[in-house]
Design a protein around this motif. Structure first.
Motif, PDB file in Angstrom:
ATOM      1  N   ARG A  53       0.699  -1.001   0.356  1.00 43.44           N
ATOM      2  CA  ARG A  53      -0.543   0.095   0.204  1.00 43.44           C
ATOM      3  C   ARG A  53       1.092   1.743   0.104  1.00 43.44           C
ATOM      4  O   ARG A  53       1.993   1.358   0.370  1.00 43.44           O
ATOM      5  CB  ARG A  53      -1.014  -0.121   1.381  1.00 43.44           C
ATOM      6  CG  ARG A  53      -1.836  -0.692   1.513  1.00 43.44           C
ATOM      7  CD  ARG A  53      -3.173  -1.103   1.439  1.00 43.44           C
ATOM      8  NE  ARG A  53      -3.990  -1.548   0.705  1.00 43.44           N
ATOM      9  CZ  ARG A  53      -5.596  -1.650   1.627  1.00 43.44           C
ATOM     10  NH1 ARG A  53      -5.692   0.311   2.975  1.00 43.44           N
ATOM     11  NH2 ARG A  53      -6.236  -2.302   1.739  1.00 43.44           N
ATOM     12  N   PRO A  54       0.448   1.981  -0.384  1.00 39.93           N
ATOM     13  CA  PRO A  54       0.866   3.208  -0.436  1.00 39.93           C
ATOM     14  C   PRO A  54       1.084   4.044   1.014  1.00 39.93           C
ATOM     15  O   PRO A  54       0.484   3.543   1.766  1.00 39.93           O
ATOM     16  CB  PRO A  54       0.531   4.429  -1.554  1.00 39.93           C
ATOM     17  CG  PRO A  54      -1.148   3.764  -1.679  1.00 39.93           C
ATOM     18  CD  PRO A  54      -0.677   2.820  -0.816  1.00 39.93           C
ATOM     19  N   ALA A  55       2.257   4.372   1.388  1.00 40.73           N
ATOM     20  CA  ALA A  55       2.131   5.167   2.727  1.00 40.73           C
ATOM     21  C   ALA A  55       0.992   6.100   3.629  1.00 40.73           C
ATOM     22  O   ALA A  55       0.651   6.259   4.426  1.00 40.73           O
ATOM     23  CB  ALA A  55       3.339   6.243   2.557  1.00 40.73           C
ATOM     24  N   THR A 115       5.516   4.431  10.148  1.00 39.91           N
ATOM     25  CA  THR A 115       4.715   4.643   9.060  1.00 39.91           C
ATOM     26  C   THR A 115       3.747   5.295   9.010  1.00 39.91           C
ATOM     27  O   THR A 115       3.746   6.521   7.790  1.00 39.91           O
ATOM     28  CB  THR A 115       4.690   3.145   8.559  1.00 39.91           C
ATOM     29  OG1 THR A 115       5.560   1.432   8.407  1.00 39.91           O
ATOM     30  CG2 THR A 115       4.822   3.035   6.594  1.00 39.91           C
ATOM     31  N   GLN A 116       2.845   5.404   8.933  1.00 39.70           N
ATOM     32  CA  GLN A 116       1.634   6.077   9.170  1.00 39.70           C
ATOM     33  C   GLN A 116       1.215   6.750   9.633  1.00 39.70           C
ATOM     34  O   GLN A 116       1.562   5.410  11.164  1.00 39.70           O
ATOM     35  CB  GLN A 116       0.786   6.254   8.074  1.00 39.70           C
ATOM     36  CG  GLN A 116       0.187   4.391   7.760  1.00 39.70           C
ATOM     37  CD  GLN A 116      -0.082   4.440   6.414  1.00 39.70           C
ATOM     38  OE1 GLN A 116      -0.847   4.896   6.010  1.00 39.70           O
ATOM     39  NE2 GLN A 116       0.746   3.091   5.458  1.00 39.70           N
ATOM     40  N   THR A 117       0.005   7.044  10.156  1.00 30.12           N
ATOM     41  CA  THR A 117      -0.839   7.509  11.245  1.00 30.12           C
ATOM     42  C   THR A 117      -2.093   6.324  11.140  1.00 30.12           C
ATOM     43  O   THR A 117      -1.943   6.779   9.195  1.00 30.12           O
ATOM     44  CB  THR A 117      -1.460   8.849  11.529  1.00 30.12           C
ATOM     45  OG1 THR A 117      -1.443   9.271  10.530  1.00 30.12           O
ATOM     46  CG2 THR A 117      -0.213   9.587  11.775  1.00 30.12           C
ATOM     47  N   VAL A 118      -2.983   6.053  11.625  1.00 35.62           N
ATOM     48  CA  VAL A 118      -3.721   4.770  11.525  1.00 35.62           C
ATOM     49  C   VAL A 118      -5.539   5.983  12.153  1.00 35.62           C
ATOM     50  O   VAL A 118      -5.778   5.247  13.246  1.00 35.62           O
ATOM     51  CB  VAL A 118      -3.630   4.193  12.168  1.00 35.62           C
ATOM     52  CG1 VAL A 118      -5.321   3.016  11.780  1.00 35.62           C
ATOM     53  CG2 VAL A 118      -2.194   2.882  11.941  1.00 35.62           C
ATOM     54  N   ALA A 141       1.510  -0.394   9.130  1.00 40.13           N
ATOM     55  CA  ALA A 141       1.582  -0.490   6.967  1.00 40.13           C
ATOM     56  C   ALA A 141       0.244  -0.384   5.982  1.00 40.13           C
ATOM     57  O   ALA A 141       0.707  -0.129   5.522  1.00 40.13           O
ATOM     58  CB  ALA A 141       1.962  -2.405   6.704  1.00 40.13           C
ATOM     59  N   GLN A 142      -0.339  -0.500   6.689  1.00 41.13           N
ATOM     60  CA  GLN A 142      -1.781  -0.451   5.959  1.00 41.13           C
ATOM     61  C   GLN A 142      -3.148   0.835   5.715  1.00 41.13           C
ATOM     62  O   GLN A 142      -3.698   1.409   5.042  1.00 41.13           O
ATOM     63  CB  GLN A 142      -2.868  -1.174   5.540  1.00 41.13           C
ATOM     64  CG  GLN A 142      -2.220  -2.926   5.736  1.00 41.13           C
ATOM     65  CD  GLN A 142      -3.069  -4.033   5.519  1.00 41.13           C
ATOM     66  OE1 GLN A 142      -3.990  -3.879   4.893  1.00 41.13           O
ATOM     67  NE2 GLN A 142      -2.196  -5.226   5.558  1.00 41.13           N
ATOM     68  N   GLY A 143      -2.493   1.490   7.251  1.00 38.85           N
ATOM     69  CA  GLY A 143      -2.981   2.565   7.688  1.00 38.85           C
ATOM     70  C   GLY A 143      -4.235   2.290   8.578  1.00 38.85           C
ATOM     71  O   GLY A 143      -5.132   3.854   7.633  1.00 38.85           O
ATOM     72  N   GLU A 144      -5.115   1.610   8.024  1.00 40.69           N
ATOM     73  CA  GLU A 144      -6.375   1.323   8.746  1.00 40.69           C
ATOM     74  C   GLU A 144      -5.965   0.128  10.429  1.00 40.69           C
ATOM     75  O   GLU A 144      -5.561  -0.482  10.001  1.00 40.69           O
ATOM     76  CB  GLU A 144      -7.147   0.380   7.393  1.00 40.69           C
ATOM     77  CG  GLU A 144      -8.567  -0.073   7.828  1.00 40.69           C
ATOM     78  CD  GLU A 144      -9.636  -0.628   6.563  1.00 40.69           C
ATOM     79  OE1 GLU A 144      -8.516  -0.672   5.869  1.00 40.69           O
ATOM     80  OE2 GLU A 144      -9.939  -1.286   6.876  1.00 40.69           O
TER      81      GLU A 144
END
Ligand code: SF4
Length: 280
Positions: A53-55, A115-118, A141-144
């Protein structure tokens, strides 16, 4: 062919048990006693590989078909910014909140290593919001939230309860993954509370199901173990909160599924929803 059980008949212990119940005056057994839906008793499937997935992912908030007319959150004396009156206004503020969260560096270690916020996923005005403690590796990794093995089990709990994943809101106390999946600290929970509170105000779930002792501790400041807390209604601001076991615990301890099912039945009763599989 004779119906008389043979000594090595595997049904013999069950027959003897039923005989002993009958001799004790018990003529029938309700179906619900000990009943756990097949969605929860099926063997755990192999975890699906994490897709690339994109970041940065779009905030996956979907408006529901209906909008509640009455606020569940009026709190005399509590500081609360006005809630936009329209669905579009609430979605716009949620999107702006998600943008602020994506830039947040209040928890230095978490902000550096994520990696990113969820943020959260689900419709406005859901009956139910599942609240976990923090994103894990798959979620980072997936943001969800709840997309790993525990998330798949949560999906089955939702389906067993007569709902779909897209019917409920799912989020965590924290929006960033603690490195190494360590427990979130109380300070991190406090840092993220503004985002959680505003999300709940804008989404307006009728009931929160808090998953695991850490979520309960960081939401309500209660230090008791989840075994003692689960099954009893608590309150966060004006939200009814039902604590239950975290799906990750159920993956290690499947015997806890029957307790989670009892807690889900209590939630369904409070929401006025039918319990799937209940006869009569
Ligand atoms: S956990 Fe919450 S408060 Fe901490 S850095 Fe992430 S978004 Fe900000």
């Amino acid at each position: 062919m004779s119906d008389t059980p043979q000594p090595d008949d595997p049904r013999e212990p069950l027959r003897q048990h039923l005989e002993s119940l009958r001799s004790a005056g018990i003529e029938w057994l309700p179906r619900e006693a000990g009943f756990v839906p097949p969605e929860l008793t099926a063997p755990e499937p192999e975890p699906e590989p994490t897709p690339e997935r994109p970041a940065v992912v779009a905030l996956p908030v979907v408006p529901s078909a209906t909008t509640a007319q009455t606020s569940l959150f009026a709190q005399p004396g509590a500081e609360q910014a006005a809630i936009p009156e329209t669905v579009e206004g609430r979605l716009a503020e949620l999107a702006e909140l998600a943008r602020r969260v994506a830039d947040c560096v209040r928890c230095k270690e978490l902000a550096e290593k994520r990696t990113q916020t969820v943020f959260g996923v689900g419709p406005l005005d859901p009956d139910l919001c599942f609240l976990g403690e923090a994103p894990g590796a798959d979620e980072d990794a997936q943001g969800e939230p709840f997309v790993g093995a525990a998330g798949q089990l949560l999906n089955r709990i939702i389906i067993a309860s007569g709902m779909r994943r897209e019917d409920v809101f799912i989020c965590n106390v924290l929006r960033c993954r603690p490195p190494g999946n360590r427990q979130p600290t109380l300070l991190e929970a406090e840092n993220c509370r503004e985002y959680l509170d505003r999300t709940l105000e804008l989404v307006k779930p009728k009931v929160i199901c808090a998953l695991g002792a850490t979520a309960v501790r960081n939401l309500l400041g209660i230090e008791q173990g989840i075994t003692r807390l689960r099954g009893k209604w608590l309150k966060y601001r004006d939200f009814p909160v039902m604590p239950t076991f975290h799906p990750a615990y159920l993956l290690r301890t499947p015997a806890g599924k029957k307790d989670v099912w009892e807690d889900m039945k209590a939630i369904l009763a409070r929401l006025g929803r039918p319990v799937p599989g209940k006869s009569g």
